[in-house]
Design a protein around this motif. Structure first.
Motif, PDB file in Angstrom:
ATOM      1  N   ASP A 234       0.979  -1.020   0.141  1.00 43.02           N
ATOM      2  CA  ASP A 234      -0.101   0.112  -0.153  1.00 43.02           C
ATOM      3  C   ASP A 234       1.094   1.235  -0.050  1.00 43.02           C
ATOM      4  O   ASP A 234       0.638   2.282  -0.886  1.00 43.02           O
ATOM      5  N   TRP A 235       1.862   1.447   0.918  1.00 47.41           N
ATOM      6  CA  TRP A 235       2.946   2.687   1.046  1.00 47.41           C
ATOM      7  C   TRP A 235       3.361   2.783  -0.318  1.00 47.41           C
ATOM      8  O   TRP A 235       3.606   3.634  -1.045  1.00 47.41           O
ATOM      9  N   LEU A 236       3.984   1.642  -1.144  1.00 51.67           N
ATOM     10  CA  LEU A 236       4.548   1.720  -2.197  1.00 51.67           C
ATOM     11  C   LEU A 236       3.798   2.247  -3.190  1.00 51.67           C
ATOM     12  O   LEU A 236       4.196   3.303  -4.293  1.00 51.67           O
ATOM     13  N   ALA A 237       2.575   1.736  -3.332  1.00 51.56           N
ATOM     14  CA  ALA A 237       1.617   2.302  -4.561  1.00 51.56           C
ATOM     15  C   ALA A 237       1.059   3.931  -4.008  1.00 51.56           C
ATOM     16  O   ALA A 237       1.356   4.985  -5.273  1.00 51.56           O
ATOM     17  N   GLU A 238       1.109   4.194  -2.899  1.00 53.84           N
ATOM     18  CA  GLU A 238       0.875   5.723  -2.490  1.00 53.84           C
ATOM     19  C   GLU A 238       2.058   6.495  -2.883  1.00 53.84           C
ATOM     20  O   GLU A 238       1.866   7.729  -3.413  1.00 53.84           O
ATOM     21  N   ASP A 239       3.172   6.098  -2.409  1.00 55.15           N
ATOM     22  CA  ASP A 239       4.357   6.973  -2.431  1.00 55.15           C
ATOM     23  C   ASP A 239       4.828   7.349  -4.072  1.00 55.15           C
ATOM     24  O   ASP A 239       5.133   8.220  -4.473  1.00 55.15           O
ATOM     25  N   ILE A 240       4.726   6.085  -4.787  1.00 45.58           N
ATOM     26  CA  ILE A 240       4.995   6.181  -6.388  1.00 45.58           C
ATOM     27  C   ILE A 240       3.939   7.380  -6.877  1.00 45.58           C
ATOM     28  O   ILE A 240       4.659   8.326  -7.814  1.00 45.58           O
ATOM     29  N   ASN A 241       2.727   7.278  -6.547  1.00 49.42           N
ATOM     30  CA  ASN A 241       1.828   8.020  -7.054  1.00 49.42           C
ATOM     31  C   ASN A 241       2.079   9.607  -6.714  1.00 49.42           C
ATOM     32  O   ASN A 241       2.059  10.731  -7.527  1.00 49.42           O
ATOM     33  N   LEU A 242       2.769   9.748  -5.408  1.00 50.98           N
ATOM     34  CA  LEU A 242       3.025  11.027  -4.909  1.00 50.98           C
ATOM     35  C   LEU A 242       4.211  11.622  -5.407  1.00 50.98           C
ATOM     36  O   LEU A 242       4.256  12.977  -5.658  1.00 50.98           O
ATOM     37  N   VAL A 243       5.224  11.026  -5.821  1.00 55.10           N
ATOM     38  CA  VAL A 243       6.549  11.320  -6.173  1.00 55.10           C
ATOM     39  C   VAL A 243       6.044  11.629  -7.752  1.00 55.10           C
ATOM     40  O   VAL A 243       6.660  12.475  -7.876  1.00 55.10           O
ATOM     41  N   MET A 244       5.428  11.181  -8.551  1.00 60.63           N
ATOM     42  CA  MET A 244       5.280  11.537  -9.754  1.00 60.63           C
ATOM     43  C   MET A 244       4.330  12.884  -9.991  1.00 60.63           C
ATOM     44  O   MET A 244       4.505  13.700 -10.793  1.00 60.63           O
ATOM     45  N   LYS A 245       3.362  12.791  -8.958  1.00 61.35           N
ATOM     46  CA  LYS A 245       2.544  14.103  -8.810  1.00 61.35           C
ATOM     47  C   LYS A 245       3.458  15.329  -8.394  1.00 61.35           C
ATOM     48  O   LYS A 245       3.306  16.227  -9.258  1.00 61.35           O
ATOM     49  N   ILE A 246       4.232  15.083  -7.467  1.00 62.70           N
ATOM     50  CA  ILE A 246       5.171  16.255  -7.193  1.00 62.70           C
ATOM     51  C   ILE A 246       6.149  16.871  -8.384  1.00 62.70           C
ATOM     52  O   ILE A 246       6.192  17.884  -8.714  1.00 62.70           O
ATOM     53  N   ARG A 247       6.495  15.721  -8.993  1.00 66.78           N
ATOM     54  CA  ARG A 247       7.526  15.993 -10.020  1.00 66.78           C
ATOM     55  C   ARG A 247       6.833  16.915 -11.140  1.00 66.78           C
ATOM     56  O   ARG A 247       7.269  17.664 -11.948  1.00 66.78           O
ATOM     57  N   ASP A 248       5.685  16.274 -11.518  1.00 67.25           N
ATOM     58  CA  ASP A 248       4.746  16.920 -12.858  1.00 67.25           C
ATOM     59  C   ASP A 248       4.574  18.430 -12.204  1.00 67.25           C
ATOM     60  O   ASP A 248       4.249  19.272 -13.010  1.00 67.25           O
ATOM     61  N   LYS A 249       4.086  18.338 -10.809  1.00 67.07           N
ATOM     62  CA  LYS A 249       3.550  19.749 -10.346  1.00 67.07           C
ATOM     63  C   LYS A 249       4.631  20.787 -10.351  1.00 67.07           C
ATOM     64  O   LYS A 249       4.547  21.681 -11.021  1.00 67.07           O
ATOM     65  N   GLU A 250       5.973  20.306  -9.897  1.00 69.61           N
ATOM     66  CA  GLU A 250       7.028  21.282  -9.887  1.00 69.61           C
ATOM     67  C   GLU A 250       7.340  21.681 -11.389  1.00 69.61           C
ATOM     68  O   GLU A 250       7.641  22.792 -11.515  1.00 69.61           O
ATOM     69  N   GLU A 251       7.196  20.742 -12.245  1.00 68.42           N
ATOM     70  CA  GLU A 251       7.736  20.998 -13.613  1.00 68.42           C
ATOM     71  C   GLU A 251       6.864  21.970 -14.509  1.00 68.42           C
ATOM     72  O   GLU A 251       7.031  22.974 -15.200  1.00 68.42           O
ATOM     73  N   ALA A 252       5.470  21.886 -14.073  1.00 67.60           N
ATOM     74  CA  ALA A 252       4.260  22.574 -14.530  1.00 67.60           C
ATOM     75  C   ALA A 252       4.597  24.014 -13.986  1.00 67.60           C
ATOM     76  O   ALA A 252       4.475  25.192 -14.816  1.00 67.60           O
ATOM     77  N   GLU A 253       4.953  24.168 -12.802  1.00 70.07           N
ATOM     78  CA  GLU A 253       5.026  25.342 -12.066  1.00 70.07           C
ATOM     79  C   GLU A 253       6.274  26.414 -12.606  1.00 70.07           C
ATOM     80  O   GLU A 253       6.187  27.296 -13.011  1.00 70.07           O
ATOM     81  N   ARG A 254       7.367  25.462 -12.866  1.00 71.70           N
ATOM     82  CA  ARG A 254       8.407  26.209 -13.524  1.00 71.70           C
ATOM     83  C   ARG A 254       8.016  26.286 -15.077  1.00 71.70           C
ATOM     84  O   ARG A 254       8.529  27.511 -15.545  1.00 71.70           O
ATOM     85  N   SER A 255       7.277  25.907 -15.654  1.00 69.45           N
ATOM     86  CA  SER A 255       7.120  26.183 -17.115  1.00 69.45           C
ATOM     87  C   SER A 255       6.103  27.299 -17.031  1.00 69.45           C
ATOM     88  O   SER A 255       6.272  28.089 -17.950  1.00 69.45           O
ATOM     89  N   ILE A 256       5.157  27.439 -16.194  1.00 66.42           N
ATOM     90  CA  ILE A 256       4.172  28.488 -16.175  1.00 66.42           C
ATOM     91  C   ILE A 256       4.934  29.847 -15.923  1.00 66.42           C
ATOM     92  O   ILE A 256       5.001  30.701 -16.534  1.00 66.42           O
ATOM     93  N   ASN A 257       5.853  29.615 -14.862  1.00 71.70           N
ATOM     94  CA  ASN A 257       6.602  31.067 -14.458  1.00 71.70           C
ATOM     95  C   ASN A 257       7.549  31.532 -15.812  1.00 71.70           C
ATOM     96  O   ASN A 257       7.691  32.525 -16.037  1.00 71.70           O
ATOM     97  N   TYR A 258       8.044  30.447 -16.594  1.00 73.31           N
ATOM     98  CA  TYR A 258       9.066  31.002 -17.824  1.00 73.31           C
ATOM     99  C   TYR A 258       8.161  31.416 -18.775  1.00 73.31           C
ATOM    100  O   TYR A 258       8.546  32.278 -19.541  1.00 73.31           O
ATOM    101  N   LEU A 259       7.044  30.720 -18.843  1.00 76.77           N
ATOM    102  CA  LEU A 259       6.129  31.282 -20.101  1.00 76.77           C
ATOM    103  C   LEU A 259       5.466  32.532 -19.787  1.00 76.77           C
ATOM    104  O   LEU A 259       5.400  33.632 -20.612  1.00 76.77           O
ATOM    105  N   LYS A 260       5.373  33.067 -18.409  1.00 79.61           N
ATOM    106  CA  LYS A 260       4.759  34.215 -18.205  1.00 79.61           C
ATOM    107  C   LYS A 260       5.922  35.389 -18.455  1.00 79.61           C
ATOM    108  O   LYS A 260       5.798  36.356 -18.683  1.00 79.61           O
ATOM    109  N   SER A 261       7.142  34.782 -17.976  1.00 78.13           N
ATOM    110  CA  SER A 261       8.362  35.908 -18.344  1.00 78.13           C
ATOM    111  C   SER A 261       8.582  36.035 -19.930  1.00 78.13           C
ATOM    112  O   SER A 261       8.953  37.093 -20.190  1.00 78.13           O
TER     113      SER A 261
END
Length: 328
Positions: free
Chosen positions: A220-247
């Motif tokens: 259960d922990w493995l399934a939860e953690d891999i979803n969380l890790v991938m979610k954080i990775r994509d979220k951080e990448e999207a935020e950086r992309s938005i900041n760059y596009l705004k600039s």
């Protein structure tokens, strides 16, 4: 002179043909005698064979009974539908050049998030974070048995004292008293497996442990953690992309380019939305892990059978060696 020599050769061949069946018969008789003697030697040493086989049988029984039960828990997962990637895929051809300039990935279906997630879950970094977050080292490295009545893991007190969270291992360098993440990862890899079917893409995560409850919890922990890790990775990448596009929007006065950049920001905002609302971001649980009632291993009957066979073969070899030595 030549005719006489040819006749002599023919006679030799005829004589050879006439004699060769007797020679083969004699050879077969010798083989039968040898096999009969070998059987007699084995029969004379039958008590040696019986005693040695019995010793191996008893030893294999004790060995099989000394092994603790190992339980295996597994969960069946399916790759989550990446709707946000489908939207980006439609913009790939139109905005490919601009997206490349902005540093935004519009690969759409070409991005194999499932494959990336599987590689991450097998990685050393993921295991290190997983082990520290859930404090699994004692259950991984110091378990001795599992108490069914109280549903508790019994630790080897010579290795680990749970009351003080103290490690007492006696090891030689470079190993440490408290197991390192490298050492623990090697042990974990023997208990953990993740497999993906080639046809449907389904993913199976499984864990073996002396406690079925621990095995189920880890899955259960493995399934939860891999979803969380991938979610954080994509979220951080999207935020950086938005900041760059705004600039980039602030740097241009061309209306067409601003329009395209705003649409790219909109797609990245969709990624952020999916990351916020989805708990099962990469994998959806199809069949969750359960606490197994039946052990996965050891196969005690098979161990005993192999022990008996090994004892019988070894004792037979000993009897035959004694026989051959007595013939010299």
């Amino acid at each position: 002179m030549t005719d006489r020599q040819n006749n002599h050769d023919v006679n030799d061949k005829v004589q050879y043909v006439a004699i060769s069946p007797d020679m083969f018969q004699a050879q077969n008789s010798d083989d039968e005698i040898d096999l009969r003697k070998l059987w007699e030697a084995i029969w004379r040493g039958k008590w040696v064979i019986i005693v040695v086989t019995a010793i191996f049988a008893v030893a294999s029984v004790f060995y099989a009974l000394s092994l603790p039960n190992i339980y295996k828990s597994e969960a069946l997962l399916a790759p989550a539908d990446s709707d946000q990637q489908g939207g980006l895929a439609g913009l790939t051809g139109q905005f490919g050049g601009l997206a490349s300039l902005a540093g935004v990935n519009l690969g759409g279906g070409k991005t194999d998030k499932t494959g990336m997630a599987l590689e991450i879950i097998r990685s050393r970094e993921f295991f290190s974070r997983f082990a520290r977050k859930h404090h699994i080292l004692p259950d991984l490295m110091a378990t001795e048995s599992w108490d069914l009545i109280s549903n508790t893991v019994v630790y080897n007190k010579k290795i680990y004292i749970p009351e003080n969270d103290q490690w007492l291992r006696e090891v030689k360098p470079p190993k440490q008293v408290k197991p390192s993440m490298q050492e623990a990862k090697k042990v974990f890899d023997k208990l953990f497996s993740v497999d993906q079917t080639a046809d449907l893409g389904m993913v199976t995560i499984s864990v073996q442990h002396i406690s079925p409850f621990v095995a189920k919890q880890w899955v259960d922990w493995l399934a939860e953690d891999i979803n969380l890790v991938m979610k954080i990775r994509d979220k951080e990448e999207a935020e950086r992309s938005i900041n760059y596009l705004k600039s980039q929007i602030a740097k241009t006065n061309v209306v067409e380019q601003q329009t395209l950049l705003y649409q790219l920001i909109d797609e990245q905002a969709k990624t952020l939305m999916f990351a916020e609302v989805r708990d099962e971001y990469v994998f959806k649980t199809i069949d969750p892990a359960v606490v197994e009632e039946l052990k996965f291993k050891p196969k005690r009957a098979l161990i005993v059978i192999l022990g008996v066979l090994l004892g019988g073969m070894l004792s037979t070899v000993i009897v035959l060696i004694r026989y051959f030595l007595s013939q010299n």
